[in-house]
Design a protein around this motif. Structure first.
Motif, PDB file in Angstrom:
ATOM      1  N   ALA A 221       0.859  -1.186   0.000  1.00 53.50           N
ATOM      2  CA  ALA A 221       0.000   0.000   0.000  1.00 53.50           C
ATOM      3  C   ALA A 221       0.894   1.235   0.000  1.00 53.50           C
ATOM      4  CB  ALA A 221      -0.905  -0.012   1.219  1.00 53.50           C
ATOM      5  N   VAL A 222       0.581   2.174  -0.883  1.00 55.32           N
ATOM      6  CA  VAL A 222       1.374   3.398  -1.005  1.00 55.32           C
ATOM      7  C   VAL A 222       0.567   4.557  -0.427  1.00 55.32           C
ATOM      8  CG1 VAL A 222       2.472   4.998  -2.618  1.00 55.32           C
ATOM      9  CG2 VAL A 222       2.556   2.529  -3.049  1.00 55.32           C
ATOM     10  N   PRO A 223       1.148   5.324   0.502  1.00 50.85           N
ATOM     11  CA  PRO A 223       0.409   6.444   1.118  1.00 50.85           C
ATOM     12  C   PRO A 223      -0.073   7.445   0.070  1.00 50.85           C
ATOM     13  CG  PRO A 223       2.479   6.019   2.277  1.00 50.85           C
ATOM     14  CD  PRO A 223       2.526   5.203   1.020  1.00 50.85           C
ATOM     15  N   ARG A 224      -1.246   8.002   0.304  1.00 52.08           N
ATOM     16  CA  ARG A 224      -1.794   9.019  -0.588  1.00 52.08           C
ATOM     17  C   ARG A 224      -0.812  10.192  -0.690  1.00 52.08           C
ATOM     18  NH1 ARG A 224      -6.878  10.124  -2.443  1.00 52.08           N
ATOM     19  NH2 ARG A 224      -7.748   8.440  -1.156  1.00 52.08           N
ATOM     20  N   GLY A 225      -0.625  10.666  -1.886  1.00 53.15           N
ATOM     21  CA  GLY A 225       0.302  11.771  -2.114  1.00 53.15           C
ATOM     22  C   GLY A 225       1.690  11.334  -2.540  1.00 53.15           C
ATOM     23  N   THR A 226       1.981  10.038  -2.382  1.00 49.34           N
ATOM     24  CA  THR A 226       3.273   9.499  -2.819  1.00 49.34           C
ATOM     25  C   THR A 226       3.104   8.881  -4.192  1.00 49.34           C
ATOM     26  OG1 THR A 226       3.931   8.986  -0.546  1.00 49.34           O
ATOM     27  CG2 THR A 226       5.117   7.854  -2.309  1.00 49.34           C
ATOM     28  N   LYS A 229       4.709   4.334  -8.164  1.00 52.47           N
ATOM     29  CA  LYS A 229       5.896   3.552  -8.499  1.00 52.47           C
ATOM     30  C   LYS A 229       7.023   3.796  -7.495  1.00 52.47           C
ATOM     31  CE  LYS A 229       5.186   3.418 -13.545  1.00 52.47           C
ATOM     32  NZ  LYS A 229       4.068   4.377 -13.688  1.00 52.47           N
ATOM     33  N   GLU A 230       7.246   5.081  -7.165  1.00 46.69           N
ATOM     34  CA  GLU A 230       8.300   5.401  -6.200  1.00 46.69           C
ATOM     35  C   GLU A 230       8.011   4.778  -4.839  1.00 46.69           C
ATOM     36  OE1 GLU A 230       7.069   7.353  -8.388  1.00 46.69           O
ATOM     37  OE2 GLU A 230       8.570   8.680  -9.264  1.00 46.69           O
ATOM     38  N   GLY A 231       6.740   4.807  -4.441  1.00 46.36           N
ATOM     39  CA  GLY A 231       6.371   4.224  -3.158  1.00 46.36           C
ATOM     40  C   GLY A 231       6.584   2.721  -3.118  1.00 46.36           C
ATOM     41  N   VAL A 232       6.244   2.052  -4.217  1.00 47.84           N
ATOM     42  CA  VAL A 232       6.428   0.601  -4.293  1.00 47.84           C
ATOM     43  C   VAL A 232       7.914   0.246  -4.229  1.00 47.84           C
ATOM     44  CG1 VAL A 232       6.282  -1.371  -5.863  1.00 47.84           C
ATOM     45  CG2 VAL A 232       4.284   0.068  -5.481  1.00 47.84           C
ATOM     46  N   CYS A 233       8.726   0.945  -5.010  1.00 48.42           N
ATOM     47  CA  CYS A 233      10.165   0.639  -5.026  1.00 48.42           C
ATOM     48  C   CYS A 233      10.803   0.896  -3.660  1.00 48.42           C
ATOM     49  CB  CYS A 233      10.860   1.477  -6.102  1.00 48.42           C
ATOM     50  SG  CYS A 233      10.473   0.949  -7.783  1.00 48.42           S
ATOM     51  N   ALA A 234      10.352   1.942  -2.983  1.00 48.84           N
ATOM     52  CA  ALA A 234      10.884   2.235  -1.654  1.00 48.84           C
ATOM     53  C   ALA A 234      10.488   1.149  -0.652  1.00 48.84           C
ATOM     54  CB  ALA A 234      10.394   3.605  -1.180  1.00 48.84           C
ATOM     55  N   ALA A 235       9.229   0.716  -0.723  1.00 47.26           N
ATOM     56  CA  ALA A 235       8.743  -0.295   0.227  1.00 47.26           C
ATOM     57  C   ALA A 235       9.413  -1.647   0.013  1.00 47.26           C
ATOM     58  CB  ALA A 235       7.225  -0.434   0.101  1.00 47.26           C
ATOM     59  N   LEU A 236       9.726  -1.972  -1.241  1.00 52.49           N
ATOM     60  CA  LEU A 236      10.294  -3.283  -1.548  1.00 52.49           C
ATOM     61  C   LEU A 236      11.814  -3.271  -1.671  1.00 52.49           C
ATOM     62  CD1 LEU A 236       7.672  -4.476  -4.209  1.00 52.49           C
ATOM     63  CD2 LEU A 236       7.813  -5.138  -1.797  1.00 52.49           C
ATOM     64  N   GLY A 237      12.424  -2.085  -1.563  1.00 58.99           N
ATOM     65  CA  GLY A 237      13.870  -1.997  -1.687  1.00 58.99           C
ATOM     66  C   GLY A 237      14.354  -2.279  -3.093  1.00 58.99           C
ATOM     67  N   TRP A 238      13.595  -1.815  -4.094  1.00 55.89           N
ATOM     68  CA  TRP A 238      13.915  -2.094  -5.490  1.00 55.89           C
ATOM     69  C   TRP A 238      14.746  -1.002  -6.147  1.00 55.89           C
ATOM     70  CZ3 TRP A 238       8.719  -4.286  -7.870  1.00 55.89           C
ATOM     71  CH2 TRP A 238       8.533  -5.584  -7.382  1.00 55.89           C
ATOM     72  N   GLY A 239      15.128   0.008  -5.419  1.00 55.57           N
ATOM     73  CA  GLY A 239      15.945   1.062  -6.009  1.00 55.57           C
ATOM     74  C   GLY A 239      15.117   2.044  -6.813  1.00 55.57           C
ATOM     75  N   GLU A 243      14.654   0.421 -12.292  1.00 53.55           N
ATOM     76  CA  GLU A 243      15.117  -0.880 -11.818  1.00 53.55           C
ATOM     77  C   GLU A 243      13.934  -1.737 -11.380  1.00 53.55           C
ATOM     78  OE1 GLU A 243      19.375  -0.173  -9.768  1.00 53.55           O
ATOM     79  OE2 GLU A 243      17.769   1.082  -8.931  1.00 53.55           O
ATOM     80  N   GLY A 244      12.981  -1.097 -10.725  1.00 53.83           N
ATOM     81  CA  GLY A 244      11.787  -1.825 -10.305  1.00 53.83           C
ATOM     82  C   GLY A 244      11.000  -2.347 -11.495  1.00 53.83           C
ATOM     83  N   TRP A 245      10.851  -1.507 -12.531  1.00 57.92           N
ATOM     84  CA  TRP A 245      10.101  -1.938 -13.698  1.00 57.92           C
ATOM     85  C   TRP A 245      10.791  -3.088 -14.410  1.00 57.92           C
ATOM     86  CZ3 TRP A 245       5.959  -3.022 -15.872  1.00 57.92           C
ATOM     87  CH2 TRP A 245       5.863  -3.270 -17.235  1.00 57.92           C
TER      88      TRP A 245
END
Length: 278
Positions: A221-226, A229-239, A243-245
């Motif tokens: 789950a990505v907080p509203r306002g974030t 894609k950036e939120g997902v990569c940050a949560a999963l440590g994907w850089g 890189e995440g894509w």
């Protein structure tokens, strides 16, 4: 020596005797199917097999953390016993029944058909790459070109500029097409019989890839306002997002790795733009 007593021969242990003892136990080889849970004894890291990268195996622990380990002999523990992990062997498809990534019968010796005037538009580069990954063979058979629209906000103007008509149809794939969304309001304004708009309910096309295919339990789950894609990569440590894509796209090998709403939406668009009556 007293002949009444049985003689006892004392045999010294030679090198040959030692070698004749129990042989060193052979370490079994285990096929590293996705989901197999093993432990890397050097680090104590325990996790499920997610994928393979350049001769290494990627494990995911129960917290969703990933670690990369080399596929070395006796390099892992399975239920506490050492094993050698080996990659699964891909079974070669039978030429008579080979299937494309979309599940259609693969056309052998395909020469791409001359492109139709009709087009399929998708919202961005990632959508286009995912459609190509799964339906690329079908699209070349039918001569259909997929183009990124770079956002549904410009859809009405782009349709007018394209100029639709018989034999010049447009199929449009839209992200987050749910009742009450901005996307649904823009789509509802389209009144052109030569245009079909379909979509999926996900915020981004990344979410249309099954979490299990990517090696995660669920999309975070990505907080509203974030930015999603950036939120997902940050949560999963994907850089970074690129890189995440790449990680997401590399995990898709067929339609089975996608969620049903996306599959149905794309199939309807292909049928629409290739309809001989259109």
């Amino acid at each position: 020596m007293n002949p009444a007593l049985p003689s006892r021969i004392v045999r010294s242990h030679s090198y040959d005797d030692i070698l004749a003892g129990p042989r060193r136990r052979k370490i079994p080889e285990v096929v590293a199917e996705r989901g197999l849970v093993v432990e890397e004894p050097g680090s104590g890291f325990c996790g499920a097999v997610v994928r393979f990268e350049h001769g290494n195996v990627v494990l995911e622990d129960r917290h969703g953390r990933h670690r990369v380990f080399p596929l070395e002999p006796a390099g892992f523990l399975l239920e506490g016993k050492p094993v050698t992990l080996v990659r699964p062997k891909a079974a070669p498809p039978s030429p008579a029944s080979a299937r494309s990534a979309s599940g259609s019968v693969k056309v052998q010796g395909l020469r791409a058909r001359t492109a139709r005037d009709s087009r399929i538009w998708v919202e961005g580069k990632h959508d286009a790459e995912l459609v190509e990954r799964v339906w690329g063979h079908d699209l070349r058979v039918e001569g259909v070109v997929v183009e990124p629209l770079d956002g549904v906000d410009v859809l009405a103007e782009a349709i007018e500029e394209f100029g639709t008509g018989p034999g010049r149809r447009l199929g449009v794939l839209v992200d987050h097409l749910v009742p009450g969304s901005k996307e649904s309001r823009l789509v509802d304004a389209i009144r052109d019989e030569h245009v079909l708009v379909t979509g999926h309910p996900y915020v981004d096309v990344w979410q249309a890839v099954k979490p299990s295919a990517v090696g995660i339990r669920a999309w975070p789950a990505v907080p509203r306002g974030t930015p999603w894609k950036e939120g997902v990569c940050a949560a999963l440590g994907w850089g970074e997002t690129y890189e995440g894509w790449q990680r997401v796209l590399d995990s898709v090998s067929s339609f089975r790795d996608l969620e049903t709403p996306l599959i149905g939406a794309v199939e309807r668009l292909i049928d629409f733009v290739t309809d001989p009556e259109g």
